[in-house]
Motif scaffolding. Structure first.
Motif, PDB file in Angstrom:
ATOM      1  N   THR A 163       0.857  -1.186   0.000  1.00  0.00           N
ATOM      2  CA  THR A 163       0.000   0.000   0.000  1.00  0.00           C
ATOM      3  C   THR A 163       0.894   1.237   0.000  1.00  0.00           C
ATOM      4  O   THR A 163       1.790   1.358   0.834  1.00  0.00           O
ATOM      5  CB  THR A 163      -0.912   0.009   1.238  1.00  0.00           C
ATOM      6  OG1 THR A 163      -1.694  -1.184   1.266  1.00  0.00           O
ATOM      7  CG2 THR A 163      -1.838   1.208   1.209  1.00  0.00           C
ATOM      8  N   PHE A 164       0.639   2.181  -0.933  1.00  0.00           N
ATOM      9  CA  PHE A 164       1.570   3.293  -1.094  1.00  0.00           C
ATOM     10  C   PHE A 164       0.859   4.513  -1.669  1.00  0.00           C
ATOM     11  O   PHE A 164      -0.294   4.459  -2.101  1.00  0.00           O
ATOM     12  CB  PHE A 164       2.715   2.894  -2.035  1.00  0.00           C
ATOM     13  CG  PHE A 164       2.279   2.700  -3.452  1.00  0.00           C
ATOM     14  CD1 PHE A 164       2.423   3.714  -4.388  1.00  0.00           C
ATOM     15  CD2 PHE A 164       1.698   1.511  -3.856  1.00  0.00           C
ATOM     16  CE1 PHE A 164       1.990   3.549  -5.695  1.00  0.00           C
ATOM     17  CE2 PHE A 164       1.268   1.335  -5.162  1.00  0.00           C
ATOM     18  CZ  PHE A 164       1.412   2.353  -6.078  1.00  0.00           C
ATOM     19  N   GLY A 165       1.581   5.633  -1.687  1.00  0.00           N
ATOM     20  CA  GLY A 165       1.133   6.858  -2.340  1.00  0.00           C
ATOM     21  C   GLY A 165       2.340   7.579  -2.899  1.00  0.00           C
ATOM     22  O   GLY A 165       3.464   7.412  -2.408  1.00  0.00           O
ATOM     23  N   LEU A 166       2.137   8.373  -3.934  1.00  0.00           N
ATOM     24  CA  LEU A 166       3.212   9.112  -4.591  1.00  0.00           C
ATOM     25  C   LEU A 166       2.876  10.594  -4.603  1.00  0.00           C
ATOM     26  O   LEU A 166       1.753  10.984  -4.952  1.00  0.00           O
ATOM     27  CB  LEU A 166       3.393   8.603  -6.033  1.00  0.00           C
ATOM     28  CG  LEU A 166       4.343   9.387  -6.935  1.00  0.00           C
ATOM     29  CD1 LEU A 166       5.777   9.252  -6.446  1.00  0.00           C
ATOM     30  CD2 LEU A 166       4.212   8.905  -8.377  1.00  0.00           C
ATOM     31  N   ASP A 167       3.865  11.435  -4.184  1.00  0.00           N
ATOM     32  CA  ASP A 167       3.687  12.880  -4.325  1.00  0.00           C
ATOM     33  C   ASP A 167       4.888  13.444  -5.064  1.00  0.00           C
ATOM     34  O   ASP A 167       5.689  12.694  -5.639  1.00  0.00           O
ATOM     35  CB  ASP A 167       3.468  13.554  -2.971  1.00  0.00           C
ATOM     36  CG  ASP A 167       4.632  13.374  -2.012  1.00  0.00           C
ATOM     37  OD1 ASP A 167       5.775  13.181  -2.486  1.00  0.00           O
ATOM     38  OD2 ASP A 167       4.408  13.446  -0.792  1.00  0.00           O
ATOM     39  N   ALA A 168       5.010  14.753  -5.055  1.00  0.00           N
ATOM     40  CA  ALA A 168       6.054  15.388  -5.855  1.00  0.00           C
ATOM     41  C   ALA A 168       7.454  15.055  -5.369  1.00  0.00           C
ATOM     42  O   ALA A 168       8.413  15.166  -6.140  1.00  0.00           O
ATOM     43  CB  ALA A 168       5.860  16.901  -5.842  1.00  0.00           C
ATOM     44  N   ALA A 169       7.597  14.640  -4.105  1.00  0.00           N
ATOM     45  CA  ALA A 169       8.931  14.432  -3.547  1.00  0.00           C
ATOM     46  C   ALA A 169       9.260  12.986  -3.229  1.00  0.00           C
ATOM     47  O   ALA A 169      10.438  12.609  -3.222  1.00  0.00           O
ATOM     48  CB  ALA A 169       9.093  15.268  -2.273  1.00  0.00           C
ATOM     49  N   ALA A 170       8.249  12.158  -2.943  1.00  0.00           N
ATOM     50  CA  ALA A 170       8.560  10.835  -2.422  1.00  0.00           C
ATOM     51  C   ALA A 170       7.415   9.857  -2.671  1.00  0.00           C
ATOM     52  O   ALA A 170       6.270  10.251  -2.906  1.00  0.00           O
ATOM     53  CB  ALA A 170       8.853  10.910  -0.916  1.00  0.00           C
TER      54      ALA A 170
END
Length: 386
Positions: A163-170
Motif C-alpha cells: 500500500t503506497f502513495g506518490l507525491d512530488a517528492a517521495a
C-alpha cells in the motif's frame, strides 16, 4: 516531448501529428513513440474564446517482453523492475486548463499482470490499479495497492501486498506485507525519496516467521538446522553512500524450538562452567550442546557493522536433547585417577544450556549469493552484469 521536472520522471518521447485552428478552436492529435515502440495518443481540444481546453492521453495495451519494450525505457521510476519485465499495462489520463484557474489533471494506470526480477528475486503476478490525482506533478491518491502472487527469494514468498502513495517528492509506503516461511514480514510506513541520493529510514517487522526455513533457503542448511518461529523488529537506514544498516534490531522465539549447529560452522569457541575440567573437554561438550539443543528461550540482538557485515548476538536457554539418551558412567577408580578427562565424554541428556552465540554475516555477499541462486532458479546461468 521532454519532462522538465527534477528529478526526471519520464524519458523524452517523440510526438508526430498536427493541430488545426478553426474559428479560435484548436483541435489536434499526436501519436507518441520511443525507440520505435508506439506508446499512445494525445488528443488536444482548446476553446480560444474562453481559454479552456485539455488533452486526453491514452495508451494501447503496452506489452513488455524480453528483447522488446521495457518499463525502464520509459521512466527511471521503474529502476526496481529488473529485466526482463514481461506482461502488460495501460494508461488513461487527462490534463485540463482554463484562463482563470491553475488547471487539473488525473489518470489511471492499470496493470493486469507483470513479471520481473526485483533486487530480492523474481516477482510474478504483480497487478493493480493506480489512481493519479495529478500528472503535473505526478501524484497518486492515498492508499494505492499493488499485489503480487509470488516472490522467489531465500524462501518462496506468497501473497505480497503493498500500500503506497506518490507525491512530488517521495513515494510514501503506508504498509507492505509478505507471507514468509509460515509467518509474515511487513514494512512499517516510510517515505522513499524520489531523489535517490537521499537516505530514508524504515522498520521491518517479523511475525511468527520460521527462521529455519530462511536459513535453509539461504544455503546454510548443511551446517545449521533450526526450528525457531521468531518475531521482532529490525529498524534500518538506507543510504546510497553507505548501504542499508540495521540498528537496535531485536528478535525473540515465539515458542520453544530446536537448534543444531555443525562444528564446521563454528570458530573461536569460548566455553565456560567446567570448573577444573580441561578447556578442551569443556569445548567438546559445548560443541555437543549446540549439535542437539532444545530451547525454551531464544533472543537475538541485530546490528550492522562496517563493510556490509551484520552482527547477530543470540542468547539461548534450553537443554541438551540428542536423539538417543546419553549419560556419563564412571567407575570409582576413574574418578580417583581423573583419566576420564582425557577422553571424549558424552554430554548427558537434559544438561541445562545457557548459550551466547555471537555471529556475523557478510550481508553484501549473502545478498549476492541469494541473487545468484535466484538467477539459477530462473534459468539464467550467464555471467552477472556489473
Amino acid at each position: 516531448m521532454a519532462d522538465p521536472t527534477s528529478p526526471v520522471r519520464f524519458y523524452p518521447l517523440d510526438a508526430a501529428g498536427a493541430a488545426r485552428l478553426d474559428d479560435q478552436n484548436w483541435r489536434g492529435t499526436f501519436d507518441l513513440e520511443r525507440g520505435g515502440h508506439r506508446l499512445g495518443r494525445l488528443v488536444l481540444a482548446h476553446d480560444g474564446r474562453n481559454g479552456t481546453g485539455g488533452i486526453d492521453i491514452t495508451t494501447p495495451e503496452l506489452v513488455f517482453a524480453e528483447g522488446g519494450l521495457q518499463p525502464a525505457d520509459l521512466t527511471p521510476l521503474a529502476a526496481l523492475l529488473g529485466p526482463p519485465v514481461t506482461g502488460t499495462a495501460r494508461f488513461e489520463g487527462r490534463i485540463d486548463w482554463s484562463a482563470d484557474s491553475p488547471g487539473s489533471s488525473s489518470g489511471l494506470l492499470t496493470v493486469p499482470g507483470l513479471d520481473f526480477v526485483s533486487p530480492a528475486g523474481p516477482v510474478t503476478g504483480l497487478k493493480g490499479d493506480i489512481v493519479f490525482t495529478s500528472l503535473t506533478p505526478l501524484v497518486t491518491a492515498p492508499d494505492q495497492v499493488l499485489t503480487a502472487s509470488r516472490l522467489e527469494s531465500f524462501a518462496p514468498l506468497t501473497d505480497l501486498d503493498l500500500t503506497f502513495g506518490l507525491d512530488a517528492a517521495a513515494i510514501t509506503v503506508a504498509g507492505g506485507e509478505l507471507a514468509v516461511a509460515g509467518g509474515t514480514i511487513r514494512l512499517e510506513p516510510f517515505s522513499l525519496p524520489l531523489d535517490r541520493s537521499l537516505p530514508f529510514t524504515g522498520v521491518i517487522v517479523l511475525d511468527q516467521v520460521q527462521l529455519g526455513e530462511i536459513i535453509a533457503g539461504a544455503g546454510f542448511g548443511d551446517r545449521v538446522q533450526m526450528d525457531a518461529v521468531v518475531s521482532g523488529r529490525l529498524p534500518f537506514v538506507s543510504d546510497p553512500r553507505t548501504g542499508i544498516k540495521v540498528t537496535g534490531g531485536s528478535l525473540f522465539a515465539a515458542r520453544p524450538g530446536r537448534l543444531s549447529i555443525q562444528r564446521t560452522a563454528l570458530s573461536d569457541l569460548e566455553a565456560g562452567g567446567g570448573g577444573a575440567v580441561p578447556p578442551s573437554t569443556v569445548e567438546d561438550l559445548a560443541y555437543q550442546a549446540m549439535e542437539n539443543l532444545a530451547f525454551d528461550i531464544l533472543t537475538a540482538e541485530v546490528n550492522s557493522l562496517d563493510e556490509g557485515r551484520l552482527s547477530v548476538l543470540f542468547h539461548i536457554k534450553g537443554r541438551h536433547d540428542p536423539p538417543q539418551r546419553q549419560e556419563i558412567r564412571l567407575t570409582l577408580s576413574q574418578l580417583i585417577r581423573r583419566d576420564f578427562l582425557n577422553e571424549t565424554l558424552p554430554l548427558p541428556s537434559g544438561t541445562a544450556i545457557d548459550l551466547t552465540l555471537d555471529t556475523t554475516l557478510n550481508v553484501n555477499q549473502l545478498v549476492s549469493d541469494l541473487l545468484d541462486l535466484n538467477r539459477a532458479r530462473n534459468g539464467d546461468v550467464g555471467p552477472r552484469q556489473p
